[in-house]
Design a protein around this motif. Structure first.
Motif, PDB file in Angstrom:
ATOM      1  N   LYS A  29       0.809  -1.220   0.000  1.00  0.00           N
ATOM      2  CA  LYS A  29       0.000   0.000   0.000  1.00  0.00           C
ATOM      3  C   LYS A  29       0.845   1.274   0.000  1.00  0.00           C
ATOM      4  CE  LYS A  29      -3.884  -2.210   2.375  1.00  0.00           C
ATOM      5  NZ  LYS A  29      -4.642  -2.327   3.657  1.00  0.00           N
ATOM      6  N   GLN A  30       2.155   1.137  -0.093  1.00  0.00           N
ATOM      7  CA  GLN A  30       3.015   2.319  -0.097  1.00  0.00           C
ATOM      8  C   GLN A  30       2.772   3.168  -1.351  1.00  0.00           C
ATOM      9  OE1 GLN A  30       5.504   3.325   2.408  1.00  0.00           O
ATOM     10  NE2 GLN A  30       3.964   2.027   3.391  1.00  0.00           N
ATOM     11  N   GLY A  91       5.988  -6.799  12.313  1.00  0.00           N
ATOM     12  CA  GLY A  91       5.857  -5.349  12.291  1.00  0.00           C
ATOM     13  C   GLY A  91       4.795  -4.910  11.297  1.00  0.00           C
ATOM     14  N   LEU A  92       4.563  -3.604  11.249  1.00  0.00           N
ATOM     15  CA  LEU A  92       3.544  -3.052  10.350  1.00  0.00           C
ATOM     16  C   LEU A  92       3.918  -1.618  10.007  1.00  0.00           C
ATOM     17  CD1 LEU A  92       0.696  -3.981   9.216  1.00  0.00           C
ATOM     18  CD2 LEU A  92      -0.285  -2.618  11.073  1.00  0.00           C
ATOM     19  N   LEU A  93       3.846  -1.288   8.704  1.00  0.00           N
ATOM     20  CA  LEU A  93       4.039   0.094   8.274  1.00  0.00           C
ATOM     21  C   LEU A  93       2.688   0.797   8.357  1.00  0.00           C
ATOM     22  CD1 LEU A  93       6.364  -0.387   5.156  1.00  0.00           C
ATOM     23  CD2 LEU A  93       7.018   0.082   7.533  1.00  0.00           C
ATOM     24  N   ILE A  94       2.573   1.740   9.270  1.00  0.00           N
ATOM     25  CA  ILE A  94       1.264   2.361   9.505  1.00  0.00           C
ATOM     26  C   ILE A  94       1.061   3.605   8.649  1.00  0.00           C
ATOM     27  CG2 ILE A  94       0.977   1.427  11.821  1.00  0.00           C
ATOM     28  CD1 ILE A  94       2.017   4.051  12.952  1.00  0.00           C
ATOM     29  N   GLU A  95       2.121   4.090   8.008  1.00  0.00           N
ATOM     30  CA  GLU A  95       2.011   5.214   7.086  1.00  0.00           C
ATOM     31  C   GLU A  95       2.353   4.753   5.673  1.00  0.00           C
ATOM     32  OE1 GLU A  95       0.835   8.013   7.923  1.00  0.00           O
ATOM     33  OE2 GLU A  95       0.960   7.962  10.119  1.00  0.00           O
ATOM     34  N   ALA A  96       1.757   5.406   4.683  1.00  0.00           N
ATOM     35  CA  ALA A  96       1.926   4.974   3.289  1.00  0.00           C
ATOM     36  C   ALA A  96       3.082   5.675   2.584  1.00  0.00           C
ATOM     37  CB  ALA A  96       0.632   5.228   2.513  1.00  0.00           C
ATOM     38  N   ASP A  97       3.827   6.539   3.297  1.00  0.00           N
ATOM     39  CA  ASP A  97       4.897   7.288   2.637  1.00  0.00           C
ATOM     40  C   ASP A  97       6.292   6.857   3.096  1.00  0.00           C
ATOM     41  OD1 ASP A  97       4.850   8.246   5.214  1.00  0.00           O
ATOM     42  OD2 ASP A  97       4.875  10.376   4.650  1.00  0.00           O
ATOM     43  N   VAL A  98       6.412   5.662   3.696  1.00  0.00           N
ATOM     44  CA  VAL A  98       7.696   5.220   4.244  1.00  0.00           C
ATOM     45  C   VAL A  98       8.741   5.054   3.134  1.00  0.00           C
ATOM     46  CG1 VAL A  98       8.887   3.363   5.477  1.00  0.00           C
ATOM     47  CG2 VAL A  98       6.641   4.157   6.270  1.00  0.00           C
ATOM     48  N   ILE A  99       8.385   4.358   2.075  1.00  0.00           N
ATOM     49  CA  ILE A  99       9.329   4.158   0.965  1.00  0.00           C
ATOM     50  C   ILE A  99       9.723   5.495   0.346  1.00  0.00           C
ATOM     51  CG2 ILE A  99       9.661   3.086  -1.298  1.00  0.00           C
ATOM     52  CD1 ILE A  99       9.584   1.064   0.939  1.00  0.00           C
ATOM     53  N   THR A 100       8.766   6.384   0.207  1.00  0.00           N
ATOM     54  CA  THR A 100       9.040   7.715  -0.354  1.00  0.00           C
ATOM     55  C   THR A 100      10.034   8.479   0.510  1.00  0.00           C
ATOM     56  OG1 THR A 100       6.835   7.824  -1.321  1.00  0.00           O
ATOM     57  CG2 THR A 100       8.001   9.908  -1.040  1.00  0.00           C
ATOM     58  N   ILE A 102      12.227   7.293   2.603  1.00  0.00           N
ATOM     59  CA  ILE A 102      13.543   6.649   2.550  1.00  0.00           C
ATOM     60  C   ILE A 102      14.268   7.048   1.262  1.00  0.00           C
ATOM     61  CG2 ILE A 102      14.700   4.414   2.284  1.00  0.00           C
ATOM     62  CD1 ILE A 102      12.534   3.302   4.197  1.00  0.00           C
ATOM     63  N   ALA A 103      13.567   6.965   0.143  1.00  0.00           N
ATOM     64  CA  ALA A 103      14.180   7.348  -1.130  1.00  0.00           C
ATOM     65  C   ALA A 103      14.613   8.813  -1.107  1.00  0.00           C
ATOM     66  CB  ALA A 103      13.201   7.093  -2.277  1.00  0.00           C
ATOM     67  N   ASP A 104      13.802   9.685  -0.498  1.00  0.00           N
ATOM     68  CA  ASP A 104      14.165  11.101  -0.393  1.00  0.00           C
ATOM     69  C   ASP A 104      15.465  11.277   0.399  1.00  0.00           C
ATOM     70  OD1 ASP A 104      11.905  11.867  -1.786  1.00  0.00           O
ATOM     71  OD2 ASP A 104      10.745  12.412   0.003  1.00  0.00           O
ATOM     72  N   LEU A 105      15.590  10.562   1.508  1.00  0.00           N
ATOM     73  CA  LEU A 105      16.775  10.698   2.363  1.00  0.00           C
ATOM     74  C   LEU A 105      18.039  10.271   1.624  1.00  0.00           C
ATOM     75  CD1 LEU A 105      15.319   9.328   5.726  1.00  0.00           C
ATOM     76  CD2 LEU A 105      16.109  11.662   5.315  1.00  0.00           C
ATOM     77  N   TYR A 106      17.980   9.138   0.949  1.00  0.00           N
ATOM     78  CA  TYR A 106      19.166   8.641   0.254  1.00  0.00           C
ATOM     79  C   TYR A 106      19.473   9.452  -1.001  1.00  0.00           C
ATOM     80  CZ  TYR A 106      19.768   4.609   3.284  1.00  0.00           C
ATOM     81  OH  TYR A 106      20.027   3.810   4.371  1.00  0.00           O
ATOM     82  N   GLU A 107      18.447   9.995  -1.624  1.00  0.00           N
ATOM     83  CA  GLU A 107      18.664  10.840  -2.798  1.00  0.00           C
ATOM     84  C   GLU A 107      19.395  12.127  -2.404  1.00  0.00           C
ATOM     85  OE1 GLU A 107      16.045  12.212  -6.660  1.00  0.00           O
ATOM     86  OE2 GLU A 107      15.040  12.181  -4.699  1.00  0.00           O
ATOM     87  N   ALA A 108      19.118  12.613  -1.198  1.00  0.00           N
ATOM     88  CA  ALA A 108      19.694  13.885  -0.762  1.00  0.00           C
ATOM     89  C   ALA A 108      21.112  13.749  -0.215  1.00  0.00           C
ATOM     90  CB  ALA A 108      18.793  14.511   0.303  1.00  0.00           C
ATOM     91  N   ASP A 109      21.515  12.527   0.189  1.00  0.00           N
ATOM     92  CA  ASP A 109      22.801  12.370   0.879  1.00  0.00           C
ATOM     93  C   ASP A 109      23.518  11.109   0.394  1.00  0.00           C
ATOM     94  OD1 ASP A 109      24.953  12.182   2.553  1.00  0.00           O
ATOM     95  OD2 ASP A 109      23.797  12.271   4.419  1.00  0.00           O
ATOM     96  N   PRO A 110      24.496  11.245  -0.489  1.00  0.00           N
ATOM     97  CA  PRO A 110      25.196  10.075  -1.017  1.00  0.00           C
ATOM     98  C   PRO A 110      26.052   9.352   0.015  1.00  0.00           C
ATOM     99  CG  PRO A 110      26.214  12.096  -1.815  1.00  0.00           C
ATOM    100  CD  PRO A 110      24.956  12.497  -1.125  1.00  0.00           C
ATOM    101  N   LEU A 196       9.840   7.779  10.640  1.00  0.00           N
ATOM    102  CA  LEU A 196       9.655   6.487   9.988  1.00  0.00           C
ATOM    103  C   LEU A 196       9.323   5.460  11.064  1.00  0.00           C
ATOM    104  CD1 LEU A 196      12.700   6.496   7.539  1.00  0.00           C
ATOM    105  CD2 LEU A 196      10.309   6.898   6.968  1.00  0.00           C
ATOM    106  N   VAL A 197       8.091   5.002  11.096  1.00  0.00           N
ATOM    107  CA  VAL A 197       7.619   4.170  12.203  1.00  0.00           C
ATOM    108  C   VAL A 197       7.335   2.748  11.732  1.00  0.00           C
ATOM    109  CG1 VAL A 197       5.836   3.879  13.976  1.00  0.00           C
ATOM    110  CG2 VAL A 197       6.605   6.170  13.344  1.00  0.00           C
ATOM    111  N   LEU A 198       7.844   1.792  12.482  1.00  0.00           N
ATOM    112  CA  LEU A 198       7.412   0.405  12.350  1.00  0.00           C
ATOM    113  C   LEU A 198       6.621   0.066  13.603  1.00  0.00           C
ATOM    114  CD1 LEU A 198       7.672  -2.260  10.607  1.00  0.00           C
ATOM    115  CD2 LEU A 198       9.349  -2.968  12.337  1.00  0.00           C
TER     116      LEU A 198
END
Length: 291
Positions: A29-30, A91-100, A102-110, A196-198
């Motif tokens: 559902k992400q 565990g359970l991802l309770i928010e739908a923007d977790v993958i987004t 994570i990708a934002d964080l890694y995109e911003a910082d090599p 980012l919550v699990l």
């Protein structure tokens, strides 16, 4: 860098099929889809998995470290994953923007190597042991840290290519610290991101003697593998005192000291002590490697 591609890995022993399915549904559902999802059955047959999820059945239980290494290699084989997200099967991802996020964080910082999630129960409570720093008063305070939480985290595949994966021989406990210390010594950043919550059921790790034994053994192995020689007795001495002060179970103490001496006697893999520069960096981040 280009938009990182995020893969998800889940390790299971086959005893939580309902929770596993709920977790996989929350991944599906992400808002930004995971490139790949791998589920490893660690010595147990896998239940029926959703379409598109890659299943790997292992004939024996390789422990947390060994099982996660199998998942990591499976994702590496696909060639289309830049960031690996490990999630506990209950565990359970309770928010739908977790993958987004994570990708934002890694995109911003090599140089971002590891991102640690916040683990909270169904009421939103985060236990003290789930805050990856010494000062645990405010679990919502994020920032750079020196270790991360095994239940929910993200790992740079580029970092893993340089540092190596999980320490197979550890089986479970302290495998995160072993990987974190190698990452820090290679100049990667570790970020605790409480947004980012699990969601995860509240549990106690000290449920059986095996926990005490493995905790002590692997603690000794950490010191032998990674600490400069002068810090080894300081680190182990600190943990002996803390264990004596905290442990109320005589059987737990017996198992702990049995594991401690097992860690002294048995081989622990190659010794590669961290640089003193890394020791100073960890100290500045609030956790010198003596505790």
């Amino acid at each position: 860098m280009s938009r990182p591609r995020v893969g998800v890995a889940v390790l299971t022993m086959g005893n939580r099929p309902v929770e596993l399915r709920a977790l996989l549904d929350s991944v599906a559902k992400q808002q930004e889809a995971a490139t790949r999802v791998v589920v490893v059955g660690n010595g147990a047959p896998l239940p029926e998995l959703p379409e598109g999820v890659i299943g790997v059945d292992l004939p024996e239980n390789l422990g947390v470290s060994g099982g996660r290494n199998v998942a990591m290699e499976k994702l590496r084989e696909t060639g289309d994953v830049d960031v690996l997200v490990d999630l506990d099967d209950d565990g359970l991802l309770i928010e739908a923007d977790v993958i987004t996020r994570i990708a934002d964080l890694y995109e911003a910082d090599p140089r971002l190597g590891i991102v640690s999630f916040r683990i909270a129960d169904e009421t939103g409570l985060t236990q003290r042991r789930h805050v990856p720093r010494l000062r645990v008063g405010d679990p919502m305070r994020g920032g750079e840290v020196t270790t991360f939480l095994g239940g929910g985290h993200a790992l740079s595949m580029r970092m893993l290519a340089g540092t190596g994966g999980w320490p197979d021989a550890f089986f479970f406990t302290h495998e995160e610290t072993d990987l974190a210390w190698r990452a820090l010594d290679a100049d990667w950043r570790i970020l605790y991101t409480p947004e980012l919550v699990l969601q995860h059921p509240r549990t106690s790790p000290a449920r059986h003697a095996e926990y005490y034994r493995m905790t002590a053994r692997n603690r000794v192995w950490l010191a032998r593998r990674h600490l400069p020689a002068p810090l080894v007795p300081a680190y182990l001495g600190t943990w002996i005192l803390l264990t004596l002060a905290r442990t109320r179970s005589a059987s737990g103490l017996k198992a702990w000291f049995g594991g401690f001496f097992e860690g002294v006697r048995k081989p622990c893999g190659p010794r590669r002590p961290m640089r003193w520069r890394t020791v100073w960096r960890m100290t500045r981040l609030g956790r010198p490697p003596v505790i």
